[in-house]
Each structure stands twice: as C-alpha cells, then as structure tokens.
Scaffold this motif. Structure first.
Motif, PDB file in Angstrom:
ATOM      1  N   ASP A 186      34.363  48.526  51.693  1.00 20.97           N
ATOM      2  CA  ASP A 186      33.689  48.744  50.421  1.00 20.97           C
ATOM      3  C   ASP A 186      33.187  47.431  49.824  1.00 20.97           C
ATOM      4  N   HIS A 187      33.988  46.356  49.931  1.00 21.50           N
ATOM      5  CA  HIS A 187      33.599  45.045  49.422  1.00 21.50           C
ATOM      6  C   HIS A 187      34.128  43.970  50.379  1.00 21.50           C
ATOM      7  N   LEU A 188      33.556  42.768  50.274  1.00 22.54           N
ATOM      8  CA  LEU A 188      34.073  41.635  51.023  1.00 22.54           C
ATOM      9  C   LEU A 188      34.399  40.445  50.126  1.00 22.54           C
ATOM     10  N   LEU A 189      34.477  40.669  48.830  1.00 23.01           N
ATOM     11  CA  LEU A 189      34.981  39.649  47.919  1.00 23.01           C
ATOM     12  C   LEU A 189      36.452  39.986  47.686  1.00 23.01           C
ATOM     13  N   PRO A 190      37.381  39.068  47.974  1.00 22.75           N
ATOM     14  CA  PRO A 190      38.807  39.414  47.983  1.00 22.75           C
ATOM     15  C   PRO A 190      39.306  40.153  46.763  1.00 22.75           C
ATOM     16  N   GLY A 191      38.922  39.733  45.564  1.00 20.74           N
ATOM     17  CA  GLY A 191      39.429  40.364  44.363  1.00 20.74           C
ATOM     18  C   GLY A 191      38.876  41.736  44.083  1.00 20.74           C
ATOM     19  N   ARG A 192      37.838  42.117  44.804  1.00 26.51           N
ATOM     20  CA  ARG A 192      37.171  43.385  44.529  1.00 26.51           C
ATOM     21  C   ARG A 192      37.669  44.549  45.377  1.00 26.51           C
ATOM     22  N   THR A 193      38.582  44.309  46.300  1.00 21.32           N
ATOM     23  CA  THR A 193      38.931  45.382  47.220  1.00 21.32           C
ATOM     24  C   THR A 193      40.422  45.438  47.538  1.00 21.32           C
ATOM     25  N   THR A 194      40.904  46.659  47.759  1.00 23.96           N
ATOM     26  CA  THR A 194      42.232  46.876  48.322  1.00 23.96           C
ATOM     27  C   THR A 194      42.116  47.726  49.591  1.00 23.96           C
ATOM     28  N   SER A 195      40.893  47.934  50.071  1.00 25.00           N
ATOM     29  CA  SER A 195      40.651  48.746  51.256  1.00 25.00           C
ATOM     30  C   SER A 195      41.142  48.019  52.512  1.00 25.00           C
ATOM     31  N   SER A 196      41.891  48.726  53.356  1.00 25.66           N
ATOM     32  CA  SER A 196      42.397  48.108  54.587  1.00 25.66           C
ATOM     33  C   SER A 196      41.252  47.706  55.509  1.00 25.66           C
ATOM     34  N   TYR A 197      40.115  48.418  55.434  1.00 25.87           N
ATOM     35  CA  TYR A 197      38.968  48.063  56.270  1.00 25.87           C
ATOM     36  C   TYR A 197      38.403  46.711  55.849  1.00 25.87           C
ATOM     37  N   SER A 198      38.327  46.489  54.542  1.00 25.10           N
ATOM     38  CA  SER A 198      37.848  45.205  54.040  1.00 25.10           C
ATOM     39  C   SER A 198      38.851  44.092  54.333  1.00 25.10           C
ATOM     40  N   LEU A 199      40.135  44.383  54.114  1.00 28.53           N
ATOM     41  CA  LEU A 199      41.161  43.358  54.233  1.00 28.53           C
ATOM     42  C   LEU A 199      41.276  42.823  55.650  1.00 28.53           C
ATOM     43  N   GLN A 200      40.950  43.665  56.658  1.00 29.59           N
ATOM     44  CA  GLN A 200      41.005  43.179  58.032  1.00 29.59           C
ATOM     45  C   GLN A 200      39.978  42.065  58.262  1.00 29.59           C
ATOM     46  N   VAL A 201      38.806  42.202  57.664  1.00 29.79           N
ATOM     47  CA  VAL A 201      37.777  41.163  57.780  1.00 29.79           C
ATOM     48  C   VAL A 201      38.178  39.927  56.976  1.00 29.79           C
ATOM     49  N   LEU A 202      38.679  40.150  55.766  1.00 32.04           N
ATOM     50  CA  LEU A 202      39.058  39.042  54.893  1.00 32.04           C
ATOM     51  C   LEU A 202      40.179  38.208  55.506  1.00 32.04           C
ATOM     52  N   ASP A 249      28.275  39.328  42.863  1.00 31.23           N
ATOM     53  CA  ASP A 249      27.520  40.368  43.558  1.00 31.23           C
ATOM     54  C   ASP A 249      26.873  39.826  44.830  1.00 31.23           C
ATOM     55  N   ARG A 250      26.304  38.657  44.733  1.00 30.91           N
ATOM     56  CA  ARG A 250      25.662  38.057  45.903  1.00 30.91           C
ATOM     57  C   ARG A 250      26.685  37.760  46.987  1.00 30.91           C
ATOM     58  N   HIS A 251      27.838  37.292  46.599  1.00 32.71           N
ATOM     59  CA  HIS A 251      28.838  36.879  47.574  1.00 32.71           C
ATOM     60  C   HIS A 251      29.727  38.025  48.038  1.00 32.71           C
ATOM     61  N   ASP A 252      29.499  39.212  47.491  1.00 32.95           N
ATOM     62  CA  ASP A 252      30.244  40.386  47.945  1.00 32.95           C
ATOM     63  C   ASP A 252      29.840  40.773  49.364  1.00 32.95           C
ATOM     64  N   THR A 253      28.592  40.528  49.735  1.00 25.84           N
ATOM     65  CA  THR A 253      28.114  40.844  51.079  1.00 25.84           C
ATOM     66  C   THR A 253      27.972  39.602  51.945  1.00 25.84           C
ATOM     67  N   ALA A 254      28.108  38.438  51.333  1.00 27.47           N
ATOM     68  CA  ALA A 254      28.030  37.182  52.087  1.00 27.47           C
ATOM     69  C   ALA A 254      29.099  36.219  51.573  1.00 27.47           C
ATOM     70  N   PRO A 255      30.373  36.569  51.766  1.00 25.86           N
ATOM     71  CA  PRO A 255      31.459  35.762  51.187  1.00 25.86           C
ATOM     72  C   PRO A 255      31.595  34.383  51.830  1.00 25.86           C
ATOM     73  N   ILE A 256      31.995  33.427  50.998  1.00 28.38           N
ATOM     74  CA  ILE A 256      32.261  32.063  51.456  1.00 28.38           C
ATOM     75  C   ILE A 256      33.765  31.841  51.327  1.00 28.38           C
ATOM     76  N   GLY A 257      34.445  31.738  52.455  1.00 29.28           N
ATOM     77  CA  GLY A 257      35.890  31.624  52.438  1.00 29.28           C
ATOM     78  C   GLY A 257      36.398  30.246  52.784  1.00 29.28           C
ATOM     79  N   ASN A 258      37.716  30.181  53.020  1.00 29.78           N
ATOM     80  CA  ASN A 258      38.372  28.934  53.408  1.00 29.78           C
ATOM     81  C   ASN A 258      39.203  29.124  54.671  1.00 29.78           C
ATOM     82  N   GLY A 259      38.951  30.244  55.377  1.00 31.06           N
ATOM     83  CA  GLY A 259      39.769  30.594  56.527  1.00 31.06           C
ATOM     84  C   GLY A 259      39.230  30.078  57.842  1.00 31.06           C
ATOM     85  N   PRO A 260      39.855  30.470  58.947  1.00 34.22           N
ATOM     86  CA  PRO A 260      39.477  29.952  60.267  1.00 34.22           C
ATOM     87  C   PRO A 260      38.126  30.438  60.766  1.00 34.22           C
TER      88      PRO A 260
END
Length: 538
Positions: free
Chosen positions: A51-67, A207-218
């Motif tokens: 549903d989202h790819l901004l960490p604070g916006r989602t609790t969906s397991s599908y999103s969390l796997q990507v995050l 909103d912009r970063h919900d579909t193009a998130p900038i993270g700090n992960g591997p």
C-alpha cells in the motif's frame, strides 16, 4: 561439508525476552547454519502489491518486506531466538524504563548521500506521530511523552504541537527519548520499520517519496515502484551498517494471488515465495524437498466485529458467532491441517501463550451458539463480510463461515465485500465497514503486548475499548519478566470475555525457493525474509 541449500531459522515457545534496565551494546547479526555463498547476482521474490513504501505510512506485511531491505531501524530481532539487538543504533540505556538514551552508528548515509543523524530519526518519528498527517503507524509512538499534544482526543480539536516533547537530540548521534510511563519493551518496538529514519526530502514531501523512498539500508530503490508490476532494489555501495548485502539486486515481482505466484515459482519465473498456499503444501514438499519449509508463526487470523454497530454491541452475539465457527473443519479443508485452530489471542510461539485461554468460546458448539444467539435477540439485516482479494483462501474460509452462520445461527442474508488490500485497509481504519472483517496480525516482536496494543489500540478497527483492559496493559508495560506476562494475560482474559476480535487460527509459515538461491533466512517477525543474506548460485 556445509550444505548449500538455504537455511530457515525459527523460534520456539521458550523464546526469551532479553530486555534490561541498564544498557545494550552492539552484537553481531545472527547467522544461518550455512556459510555465506559468493556475493553478486540477482534473485526475485514474489510479492503482493504494497500500500505504501514510506515506513511510517504502512503496517502492511507486503510493504514491510520491501522496507526491510531499504531501511535500517535502530534495533533488530535476532532470527535465531527473537532477542533484540542494535542495528542502526550502537546501544541504548535506561535506569528507569522511562528515559532512554539511544546512540546511533556514526558515519552512515542515506541513499542520496545525506548523513544519517539522531535528528533523522526524531524527524521521522515526529512526522508519523503528528495526527493530521494520518500515517498508519501513528499509534506506535503513543508511548512517547507529548503524543497527546499531536493527537488531541477532542473531536475537531487542533494539535498544540508538531513535535513530540519526549524527543531530544543531544548530539549528532545521540537521541534521548522520554516515555509517558515506564515501558520495559521499548527496545523491541525500535525494531519496527516505522522507527526507521527519513531524510529531510522525505519528511518535506512524503507523497513523492512514498513511491520512491530514500532509505539507509543495504539496498536502494532502482528506478521507481511500478504499481502492480515490480519493485527493484540494488545494492547500496556506500552502506556502512552491519548487514552487508550478498546479492547485487533483488527483483520483487508483484502477483495478485499466491496461487499465481506458486505457479510462477514452479515455472522458474520467480526464486522465492515466502507464503506458499496451504493447498499447495503437499505439491511443494514433493517438488522442492529441502527447499520447502514449514515453520511455527506468530501470525494470527481473526474475525473483527464493529462493536459500535448495535447489531454487534452485545458480547453474547459475538460469542455466539465464535462458537458457530468450525475452526478445525475449516483449517483441515482449506489449509490441509497446517494452520492450527486458535485457542488464544496470541500465537503459540509467544512467551506466555496459554493453550486454552479462550475456553468454550472458541470451541465449536453450534447448539450452544444458537441458544446464546437467540437469547441475545438474534441478528437483523444483511451480514456483510469484508476481506481482501490477496489470497483465494480468504474467500474460501469466509464462504465456510458464512455457511456456518446461516446453518447454525439462522442468519439469512450474507454478502461479501471483497477488495484489494490497498482499498480495504483505509476503509477499515476509518470505520466505514458495515459488518465483520478479516483481521490479520503479523507479530512485530515476541510479546503478548504486541498483540494487545496492535489490535486494541485507541480507535481500533472494532471500536472497542475497556478501562480495565487498558490499566492491565499499562501495568504489564511498566514491568518485566513474569510480572509483565501475568498482567498481559489478565488483559487478554478481558479481551476474550468481550470478544471484539474472534480468534480463528494460528498460521504456520510455508516457504519455497528455487535452486538458484541459497542462504535463505526467514523469521516469524516483521523482518520476514532477510534480503541481505540471500546468495545467488552463479
């Protein structure tokens, strides 16, 4: 010789909670039993549309796997035993379980080159906690002092602050967190993706970063999220954290159903499927051998009831519905007996789980169910059942429940409201449903508290609240060990007595993978598949 097939790690009912009131220093990440393969290569993972790819916006397991690949949270759970350990943090300390000092790893950057600092975490947490933003993880920050100022209880009232009073940036790598009350399990909470940091660009334009998130992960996003098609991650070359990525690239292929994804796995078009449909378990075991895994899970399914609807406000009606459901028959027919009928609100891998906490209320007894149903005045009107289209088994078991309620309780008119997860989630969150709904809970960390707070937060999807329940959860939060578990169990008893959520069954996770990949690590927590550890046979 070390086996080259992937190793899947799991937990047991004796899972230990290792939170202390002193300090936690850095530890090495958990490792699988097989030695790491060669780095490089690309592998693919089957996924349902997030549903989202901004960490604070989602609790969906599908999103969390990507995050899990895009972001490093302050803490992580060891896949071997569930113990909490530092990740983006190097340590945390407290003397009273109320004021916590978190020290972060220096010298790390976001994928756009911006430095990750203590303020990066504070800014992200403030954005999620600010009520008008409407982010799904808002309540995860309710333990922090000043939350009420960002989320006034009075309808129509405006927030009196935009930042949590309990967050204080002491220096570039140190954050002091003051909670409203003692909470001994706070470090475990820090492993949830909502507590990941965000760069300034993301908090300025979410909103912009919900579909193009900038993270700090591997891993970093390669291109943009292509809705309903794919999400591609590539190795972040400047990553300086403890999760060194093995593969160069991860392709998430988005499927509308797990059955389609399983067909694609058989055809060699996808490498890893973390949720093999239960109906395909015998075939998967035969085809994939030691590349097929069945593991205990903390994931539960429930039937949620909108208690603010007068038709469901009597606990006797809710109990009658529960007793009219043949859990064993449904799990046998639809899940090949892999899933276990629920007798508690919590998964059986969780410390403090009681095997018969629900008692007769969760036992199939159609005669007693009908007597209780009639005694409470019965049910008028259409019974609408809400569920997502992410898995065909959801409609199958909803059909079974509908038939059992018709036969056992005399309910005459049942209609299905099936929709995409991305549409169903906001509908339920906003209370716009007109009947019972499928509720799933994927454990974030191994504690009864995670289920209680996760399901029954203020303003939860059922609309249920209870002051005695809240007081017992608060008592458990302030304690540790056996004392905490005892308080949580008493709170669970109240929730089972009132039954806004009817426990249905405890998942058993089934996964399979191709012979192209090795060193697969999957845990029963929010992390799921550890993307950084998978190696590709080259």
């Amino acid at each position: 010789m070390t086996p080259r097939h992937p190793t899947v790690l799991t937990t047991s009912a004796a899972l230990a909670l290792t939170l202390t009131a002193t300090a936690c220093g850095p530890t090495e990440p958990g490792t699988s039993n097989s030695s790491p393969g060669r780095p490089g290569g690309t592998y693919s993972v089957a996924l349902t549309e997030p549903d989202h790819l901004l960490p604070g916006r989602t609790t969906s397991s599908y999103s969390l796997q990507v995050l899990q690949g895009l972001f490093d949270t302050p803490a992580a759970l060891d896949p071997k035993n569930g113990n909490v350990r530092p990740l983006a943090a190097t340590s945390w300390s407290t003397s009273d379980n109320t004021v916590w000092t978190i020290r972060f790893r220096p010298g790390t950057t976001f994928h756009n080159g911006e430095k990750v600092t203590a303020a990066s975490f504070a800014d992200a947490w403030n954005a999620a906690a600010y009520g008008p933003n409407g982010w799904d993880t808002n309540y995860y920050f309710s333990q922090i002092k000043g939350y009420e100022a960002l989320n006034p209880a009075e309808e129509g009232a405006e927030p009196t602050a935009r930042r949590l009073a309990g967050l204080k940036v002491l220096d570039a790598t140190t954050l002091q967190v003051t909670l409203k009350a003692p909470f001994g399990q706070f470090p475990m909470l820090l492993s949830f993706p909502a507590f990941a940091p965000l760069p300034t660009a993301a908090t300025a334009d979410p909103d912009r970063h919900d579909t193009a998130p900038i993270g700090n992960g591997p891993y970093r996003l390669d291109g943009r999220w292509e809705r309903n098609e794919k999400i591609t991650l590539k190795k972040f070359s400047a990553y300086r954290g403890p999760r060194t990525p093995m593969a160069d690239r991860v392709d998430f292929k988005i499927y509308t159903s797990r059955e389609t994804a399983f067909t694609e796995l058989q055809a060699g078009n996808v490498d890893i499927l973390t949720t093999v449909p239960a109906a395909n378990a015998p075939q998967a075991r035969r085809l994939f051998g030691d590349r097929f895994s069945v593991r205990p899970s903390g994931t539960m399914d429930y039937l949620g009831l909108p208690v603010k609807d007068p038709r469901f406000d009597d606990p006797r009606i809710r109990k009658a519905i529960s007793m009219a459901i043949d859990r064993k028959g449904i799990t046998q027919a639809i899940y090949n007996g892999v899933y276990k009928p629920a007798t508690s609100l919590v998964g059986d891998v969780i410390p403090g789980h009681r095997p018969d906490a629900c008692g007769p209320t969760c036992a199939y007894d159609p005669a007693a169910a009908r007597r209780l149903f009639d005694e409470a005045g019965g049910f008028e009107g259409t019974l609408e059942l809400y569920f997502s289209n992410a898995d065909t088994t959801y409609e199958q078991w909803m059909t079974s429940i509908a038939n059992q309620l018709k036969e056992n309780l005399g309910v005459k008119d049942v209609k299905f409201r099936k929709m995409a997860p991305a549409d169903l989630s906001p509908l339920l969150n906003e209370g716009r449903n007109k009947g019972p709904f499928r509720q799933n809970w994927v454990i974030d960390y191994p504690s009864i508290q995670n289920y209680l707070d996760g399901l029954y937060y203020p303003g939860n999807r059922t609309g249920w609240s209870d002051k005695e329940f809240d007081a017992l959860v608060k008592k458990g939060n302030a304690a540790q060990g056996a004392e905490a578990v005892a308080a949580y169990q008493q709170a669970e008893d109240i929730a089972l007595r009132e039954l806004p959520y009817i426990p249905l069954w405890n998942w058993q996770d089934q996964s399979a993978w191709s012979d192209r990949v090795a060193d697969v690590v999957i845990d029963p927590y929010v992390s799921g598949l550890h993307l950084d550890r998978v190696t590709v046979e080259q």
